[in-house]
Design a protein around this motif. Sequence first.
Motif, PDB file in Angstrom:
ATOM      1  N   LYS A1160       0.841  -1.208   0.000  1.00 53.55           N
ATOM      2  CA  LYS A1160       0.000   0.000   0.000  1.00 53.55           C
ATOM      3  C   LYS A1160       0.874   1.255   0.000  1.00 53.55           C
ATOM      4  N   GLU A1164       1.072   4.086  -2.950  1.00 54.80           N
ATOM      5  CA  GLU A1164       0.807   5.488  -2.645  1.00 54.80           C
ATOM      6  C   GLU A1164       1.945   6.381  -3.147  1.00 54.80           C
ATOM      7  N   GLY A1172      -7.133   1.539  -5.091  1.00 54.58           N
ATOM      8  CA  GLY A1172      -8.538   1.217  -4.815  1.00 54.58           C
ATOM      9  C   GLY A1172      -8.783  -0.274  -4.723  1.00 54.58           C
ATOM     10  N   MET A1175      -7.369  -1.564  -1.413  1.00 57.59           N
ATOM     11  CA  MET A1175      -8.170  -1.250  -0.233  1.00 57.59           C
ATOM     12  C   MET A1175      -9.454  -2.075  -0.200  1.00 57.59           C
ATOM     13  N   GLU A1176     -10.054  -2.312  -1.347  1.00 60.89           N
ATOM     14  CA  GLU A1176     -11.254  -3.151  -1.388  1.00 60.89           C
ATOM     15  C   GLU A1176     -10.921  -4.571  -0.954  1.00 60.89           C
ATOM     16  N   ASP A1206      -7.123   4.551   6.535  1.00 52.54           N
ATOM     17  CA  ASP A1206      -7.053   4.244   5.113  1.00 52.54           C
ATOM     18  C   ASP A1206      -8.385   3.739   4.582  1.00 52.54           C
ATOM     19  N   LYS A1209     -10.715   6.702   4.277  1.00 51.44           N
ATOM     20  CA  LYS A1209     -10.372   7.557   3.143  1.00 51.44           C
ATOM     21  C   LYS A1209     -10.828   6.911   1.833  1.00 51.44           C
ATOM     22  N   TYR A1210     -10.612   5.620   1.709  1.00 47.20           N
ATOM     23  CA  TYR A1210     -11.019   4.933   0.477  1.00 47.20           C
ATOM     24  C   TYR A1210     -12.540   4.920   0.323  1.00 47.20           C
ATOM     25  N   GLU A1211     -13.254   4.652   1.408  1.00 46.26           N
ATOM     26  CA  GLU A1211     -14.714   4.642   1.342  1.00 46.26           C
ATOM     27  C   GLU A1211     -15.253   6.022   0.995  1.00 46.26           C
ATOM     28  N   LYS A1214     -14.734   6.614  -2.682  1.00 51.21           N
ATOM     29  CA  LYS A1214     -15.641   5.751  -3.435  1.00 51.21           C
ATOM     30  C   LYS A1214     -17.064   6.307  -3.415  1.00 51.21           C
ATOM     31  N   ASP A1329      -7.039  14.479  -0.116  1.00 52.80           N
ATOM     32  CA  ASP A1329      -7.132  13.751  -1.375  1.00 52.80           C
ATOM     33  C   ASP A1329      -7.109  14.715  -2.544  1.00 52.80           C
TER      34      ASP A1329
END
Length: 1334
Positions: A1160, A1164, A1172, A1175-1176, A1206, A1209-1211, A1214, A1329
């Motif tokens: 990860k 980055e 993405g 993270m999923e 993390d 942030k990803y959610e 999305k 972001d």
Amino acid sequence: MEMEETVSRVVSELEEHRGNPQPPPLSEQILTDLQLLLRHSLSESLYDELSSKNLSPSSLNPPIASAMDSSPPHHSLLASDVFLSLLLSPNAPVFTLFTPISFLSFLRSLRRSCKAHSHSGPAQHAPQPRKRKRAGRPRARNPQNDDDSPDAGPQQHDPGLLLRVLEKLVRVMDLIHLDRFPETLKSLIQTVAEIPVTAQDTCGSAAQYSNLLGLCSRVLNAVLEPEHGEPSDTAAEVLKSLCSLVLMAKSQARTFALGFVTSLGGKRDGVKKALVNFPRYLAVKAPEKAEPRALAVDSIMEVVRVVEDEEQIAFVKYVVQMAQGKSSLRLLAVDLILNLVMSLKNPLGVESLDSESGLSEVWGVWCLEALVKRCSDVSGAIRARALSTLAQLVGFLGRGERTSVVLREFMGFGKGGDGNVEGGMNDMLRKRCMDDKAAVRKAALLLVTNLTSLLGGAIDEVVLKTMGLACSDPLISMRKAAIAALSEAFRTFSSETVITEWLHSVPRLIIDNESSIQEECENMFQELVLDRISIAASATSSYSEFSSNRKMKGKGIDNEMEMLFPNGILYLLREICNGEVSPWVKKICTNLGKKKRMNHKIVSALQNIIGASESIWLRHSMPIEKWTAPPGAWFLLSEVSTFLSKAIDWEFLHHHWQLLDKHEVEGEFKSPFVQKNAFAEEESIECNSVAWASDRVFLLQTISNVSVELPPEPAADLAHNLLKRVEQFNMHSTEVDAHLKALKTLCKRKASNLEQAEALVLKWVQQVLSRASDIIEKFISENSEQNAQGSFFTPPRSGTRKGKKSAAMSKSLSKAVTAIYTVGTLVIVCPSADMSNIVPLLHTIITSGSSGPKLNKLPGPATSLQQEAPSFYIQGWLAMGKLCLADGKLAKNYIPLFVQELEKSESAALRNNIVVMMADFCVRYTALVDCYIAKITRCLLDPCELVRRQTFILLSRLLQRDYVKWRGVLFLRFLLSLVDESEKIRQLADFLFGNILKVKSPLLAYNSFVEAVFVLNNCHVHNGHRESQGSQTERQLFSVRGTDEKSRSKRMHIYISLLKQMAPEHLLATFAKLCAEILAAASDGLLNIEDATGQSVLQDAFQILGCKEIRIPSTRASSDSADVEEEGGENGSAARGKAITQAVKKGLIQNTVPIFIELKRLLETKNSPLIGSLMECLRVILKDYKNEIDDILVADKQLQKELIYDIQKYEAAKAKATVAEAEGTKPKSGSNQSPDVSKNLTKTQGQTVGQSKNNNKLPSDSRVASAMADAAAAATARSVLREINKGTGTPTLGSLNVPKVKSCTGTGNSKHVKRVDVIQSVMKRQSFDSDEEN
């Protein structure tokens, strides 16, 4: 004098213990004395002596009770006998002598005596160690263990004493009233209910045990009297105590308990009330295992039969309600419904249709409705049981005329009913026939079988197709059930759809590995095909008389034949000769013939069918030269004639041979080889020409089969005529085969010995070869001359020829094609023939398409035969292939040419034939062909579907027979068939990987999985793939590279298909290999993540690690094997699944999480779009392995904080992307906003987004949604970590140094929220972001 001494001894013994609250037990001598006094009716003397000593009769109770409690079993039972004898003595003070405490002591003595005797038997050794462990604690129980010693053995086993005690107990029950002592009554009932089990070994004979059971029954009947309490309450306690006996395995005790319970049906009302509730109590207490549950059902039905009709219906209602309870009750309800409907009278109310009371009219329908609902139960075992039960009830109720009408209406097949509606019977059957549980599918097929009999064969086509697919099920029981279901449908209803499905599904099982299925296939074919056609013989035998007495005007030939042969006989014959069915029919007929099960009636029937068809044709004044027999009649006759040669009439065969041979010579039927294109030829042939050729071929086969029975002269004449026809070279290829086979057979018939026969065959073979070589050579030379003449024209006149020369060339081509095909057939008929003159000609033909300076110098045609005569060119390769099969030296030289032609040929027909020849070469010359297997596999991607399918099938067979090994690129290239454009090829590939390879090579998918990921993406980093490098073109050809959705979905389908084949332990190992060889390689820099193929490999790895197929849920444990059993249960695969301990999974995840974290950080730094996917995948793993990750996160708090942040942030990103996409597509109306947003907006906020005058004051809806997305992401992250921490609180966002974000949803309940608050919240939020937003 002696009696007085006895009395004084007893009284003195009692005086010694006067005033002792716990007197010691009476000795055995005193008990014997008391028994002697009571036996001689001297109890009054005893009482007088006691009163003279100022002792009350009640002073006898404590020492006797002590003896009953503490003495050895025999001593205790003797004290019990004395106790009851005192109560039964004349003028005994019963109310003084009887006390609840003393009676309880008596019951304990009785129970202990029975148990002691039963423990000494061989069946009770297991509980003895527990008795020894407990023996040290209560000191009073020590004497009880003395009964196990061998010294006391003969004394203890006295069944007569026990029977006397029980007899006296029956009499005592008339003297005492236990209604004042409910606990004593309850203890008495429990003790007597245990005696039939515990005292079974006490009785020395069956007669004594029968007497014991009779006494127990009398005692239990006595306690039901009113003086012992309310009969209903007492009866309930009795039945409750007998429940364990009723539910036990079959034994005399169970029989006794059931007999006693059913005898209560004639008792008073209170007892009946308890009896009515007893079946419900048994249902609740019924065990869950199959065999004990079946016994419980039998016991319940025994009780239900003795209650009144109204109570029976009430119990039916209870069972129907029970069918909606928990799983064990639902399963029991299904079993009970079967017995209720089959045991009780008038289930469907057909016997009371005219009566006013409708009570009994519906209870059977209630049961059927409950069963149909259970057919869709969530539990597979219940679904299977419900379907099999419904099938049995359909068979049972369908026997009666009136009940079958009601049943059809219930099923939706009555008047105006439609079983095909949504939720109807056919809809349910479609779903259950395709159920994932094998037991359910098997039960559904059984139900279809019985419904077919009920409905007369009116079966749904989808269900019919599903039954056909079930014939290929991997489970033997499923295949047998499918055969039975389809055969019943065929037997009942002879429609074309049923006949077609049966013929395409059942006969192919003649090659099944299970011999019993082969035998069933033979039996069904004999019954439903051969015997059915044989019945037609009786119909046609009287046809001539029938037709002579009446004129059938206005009737077509087809209609007349259908009337003469009903029940689909003609359609059955026509489908038998279908190309997909005929191979299995041949095999079945061969097996039946070898077992001498062929009946001569089938020959008579087929001859009558052919003769009747000819008679009808002539009577309609049709030209006989255009007549053909019903399709399939000659084919079936040719197959059965091998074993029934004596039953066939030679005059019949001779007549039809002259008929067919005469009219062909006159030219009514021309050879199909009249045009240049082989495919256009087949399409241009008239139907009657094809039928004529087929009839002629099968007639020749029949003649050759019965040639042994022919007279010598007709056989010689026929052979001469056949040879003349062969030498004319104007027949169809199938006719050539039949003529040559018949010629060889007739030569054997004509010769006197084997050597003479071989010499005769060799003679005419050389004669035919000579004529064929002349024709082939002539055609080649003519073609060369024509090309030489045409080369002077500009452009050359090689494409279109007209007039007489064109017609002559076409005729010459047809003759040459037949000649070269005849050469190939002669090689098979006589491999020892001299082919030296043929080989150069064939070499000239197959090399005519080659180019190069060396080949141009060779003699031969100037232009390619491949272009001028493609059919001739293809037949040349076929003939050369047959020559190579007969000559190994020739094969060694020409196999490379076959491979070369396979690679460059543009003709799909030629490529297909070469693939078939290469498969034959692989069997005959395995070592020579092995090095070309990789080139053969290129045909798996051939543009022609037929070539791809043929290649797949042939290579699969070679792999199963171990002529080819799963090594190199072979397995990886086979994977692409799973995503082929053709549905047929995909089905074949699914069957190969899911059924055959899963059993034959279970480790293949596991060993090649990681390499497959690299190969499919055309990535060359993997070590195993580097060793199997090919050309760049081949690598790209056998890959599914690309980042588009279609390519990714194809690759995922292949991955999932491989994962489904793996055992649980291999899934974990694959998980570890993916992490180590792909993720770790990427983090270490070995896999270039900036390259397109490297990114694709890494993204595939993330998707695989996050898919559900790689997870190991507890319910996964090998469903295929467990389906074989109705109730499920543990098996080998389930044991392997349980063997994967939590320690293994914990160690795996401990190694995985650090790899993810490192990767990860790398992604980055490179701002990779794969973050993405990572993270999923990580989010899914955190949920799946939350128990294992818990310890890791507790040990590393910093890692826990990073994961929370993390994921949040990803959610958020999305969710914002989703909202932005929705904003771009939704209508610009405030009324169409999502509910969550509209709750937080005022009327001003509901205006259109496009109003620019408010843009300076109010933020756009997308920013509001962005803030909401942040809050949703935080909630998601907290929920994930809350699951991991098993409910413990997650640290607040403030402690993680993450900016606080106000959520619109968090303050949505306030009516006074201003939009300015939302603006301030958004303004305060720091942008983490910015790269994504920019």
